[in-house]
Motif scaffolding. Structure first.
Motif, PDB file in Angstrom:
ATOM      1  N   ILE A   3      41.399  36.995  44.400  1.00  0.00           N
ATOM      2  CA  ILE A   3      42.480  37.340  45.322  1.00  0.00           C
ATOM      3  C   ILE A   3      42.961  38.771  45.108  1.00  0.00           C
ATOM      4  O   ILE A   3      43.176  39.206  43.979  1.00  0.00           O
ATOM      5  N   GLY A   4      43.139  39.489  46.209  1.00  0.00           N
ATOM      6  CA  GLY A   4      43.854  40.758  46.197  1.00  0.00           C
ATOM      7  C   GLY A   4      45.196  40.544  46.866  1.00  0.00           C
ATOM      8  O   GLY A   4      45.244  40.151  48.034  1.00  0.00           O
ATOM      9  N   PHE A   5      46.275  40.763  46.138  1.00  0.00           N
ATOM     10  CA  PHE A   5      47.615  40.420  46.628  1.00  0.00           C
ATOM     11  C   PHE A   5      48.503  41.657  46.679  1.00  0.00           C
ATOM     12  O   PHE A   5      48.533  42.446  45.727  1.00  0.00           O
ATOM     13  N   VAL A   6      49.208  41.814  47.788  1.00  0.00           N
ATOM     14  CA  VAL A   6      50.212  42.881  47.927  1.00  0.00           C
ATOM     15  C   VAL A   6      51.538  42.232  48.289  1.00  0.00           C
ATOM     16  O   VAL A   6      51.661  41.630  49.359  1.00  0.00           O
TER      17      VAL A   6
ATOM     18  N   ILE B  28      48.419  48.594  47.664  1.00  0.00           N
ATOM     19  CA  ILE B  28      47.431  48.290  48.704  1.00  0.00           C
ATOM     20  C   ILE B  28      46.059  48.799  48.281  1.00  0.00           C
ATOM     21  O   ILE B  28      45.047  48.100  48.404  1.00  0.00           O
ATOM     22  N   SER B  29      46.016  50.020  47.752  1.00  0.00           N
ATOM     23  CA  SER B  29      44.739  50.614  47.342  1.00  0.00           C
ATOM     24  C   SER B  29      44.100  49.829  46.211  1.00  0.00           C
ATOM     25  O   SER B  29      42.882  49.604  46.200  1.00  0.00           O
ATOM     26  N   ILE B  30      44.906  49.384  45.248  1.00  0.00           N
ATOM     27  CA  ILE B  30      44.376  48.587  44.133  1.00  0.00           C
ATOM     28  C   ILE B  30      43.836  47.251  44.643  1.00  0.00           C
ATOM     29  O   ILE B  30      42.750  46.808  44.252  1.00  0.00           O
TER      30      ILE B  30
ATOM     31  N   PRO C 185      38.123  41.638  46.858  1.00  0.00           N
ATOM     32  CA  PRO C 185      38.084  40.195  46.573  1.00  0.00           C
ATOM     33  C   PRO C 185      37.587  39.403  47.777  1.00  0.00           C
ATOM     34  O   PRO C 185      37.388  39.942  48.870  1.00  0.00           O
ATOM     35  N   ASP C 186      37.417  38.111  47.577  1.00  0.00           N
ATOM     36  CA  ASP C 186      37.067  37.225  48.693  1.00  0.00           C
ATOM     37  C   ASP C 186      38.281  36.922  49.560  1.00  0.00           C
ATOM     38  O   ASP C 186      38.139  36.585  50.736  1.00  0.00           O
ATOM     39  N   ILE C 187      39.475  37.009  48.965  1.00  0.00           N
ATOM     40  CA  ILE C 187      40.713  36.638  49.662  1.00  0.00           C
ATOM     41  C   ILE C 187      41.717  37.781  49.550  1.00  0.00           C
ATOM     42  O   ILE C 187      41.977  38.287  48.453  1.00  0.00           O
ATOM     43  N   PHE C 188      42.271  38.181  50.671  1.00  0.00           N
ATOM     44  CA  PHE C 188      43.394  39.114  50.680  1.00  0.00           C
ATOM     45  C   PHE C 188      44.649  38.359  51.095  1.00  0.00           C
ATOM     46  O   PHE C 188      44.631  37.604  52.073  1.00  0.00           O
ATOM     47  N   ILE C 189      45.754  38.592  50.371  1.00  0.00           N
ATOM     48  CA  ILE C 189      47.051  38.047  50.770  1.00  0.00           C
ATOM     49  C   ILE C 189      48.029  39.214  50.840  1.00  0.00           C
ATOM     50  O   ILE C 189      48.270  39.900  49.841  1.00  0.00           O
ATOM     51  N   PHE C 190      48.569  39.441  52.018  1.00  0.00           N
ATOM     52  CA  PHE C 190      49.500  40.540  52.248  1.00  0.00           C
ATOM     53  C   PHE C 190      50.844  39.969  52.709  1.00  0.00           C
ATOM     54  O   PHE C 190      50.933  39.363  53.775  1.00  0.00           O
TER      55      PHE C 190
END
Length: 212
Positions: free
Chosen positions: A76-79, A140-142, A148-153
């Protein structure tokens, strides 16, 4: 990619999530909407493994985010809406991202440049002392550099000016293939060109779920 089965979360006597069941898949760009108190943030924090369910379960790529938190978070990439008060310098934060998530530092610099943030001139500054817009651009850049397979914004453009918002969505177009993207936002007009599914929540329940 994410399976949520009969998820209920209570805080004392207050029900924040009420028997929520959802399946969220790769290739879907989803906006989750609802008034304050609808349960959106509790749902996201449960997916991130921050809240243990009162009842029900969450599986992320067949992994339990509570029992196998490290491996699920790597997917997961989370912002967040509000950047946390991180007391590391910008340089230390970047190095932490590299060590903890195997993020390529060159990618972070490249993405920050595309977001109109000159990272080099801010490396020795403490993260929480940066302006709101600078914090958001770096996070956001990190998250995107993690690939990742999943982005959560969660309201990712809240601290960005119109140009910053435009650059953010431009970047996503480079990375959204075969990903699962989840936006928590009140601004469906901003993401209407990206999202293909809308989930509406109220009082801890999913009241509508439709493809758009």
């Amino acid at each position: 990619m994410i399976k949520i089965n009969n998820l209920t979360k209570k805080f004392a006597n207050q029900i924040s999530l009420d028997n929520v069941s959802l399946e969220l898949n790769k290739g879907e760009n989803i906006i989750i909407m609802g008034q304050n108190g609808a349960g959106k943030t509790t749902l996201i924090r449960s997916i991130l493994g921050q809240y243990l369910p009162t009842k029900g379960e969450i599986l992320i790529a067949n992994k339990d985010p509570f029992k196998d938190r490290v491996n699920t978070l790597n997917l997961i990439g989370f912002v967040p809406q509000l950047p946390p008060p991180i007391r590391l310098t910008v340089e230390e934060l970047i190095l932490y991202a590299k060590v903890s998530s195997n993020v390529n530092i060159d990618d972070i610099f490249r993405l920050c440049k595309k977001m109109d943030l000159d990272l080099q001139s801010h490396l020795k500054k403490v993260f929480f002392k940066l302006s709101g817009g600078m914090k958001q651009k770096l996070l956001i850049s990190i998250a995107i550099a993690k690939n990742p397979d999943i982005f959560i914004f969660d309201e990712p453009t809240a601290n960005l000016d119109p140009k910053g918002r435009e650059m953010f969505y431009s970047l996503l177009e480079e990375y959204n293939e075969k990903k699962l993207m989840i936006f928590v936002s009140h601004r469906i007009d901003e993401v209407s060109h990206i999202v293909n599914r809308k989930i509406q929540m109220d009082l801890g329940k999913v009241i509508s779920d439709e493809k758009i």
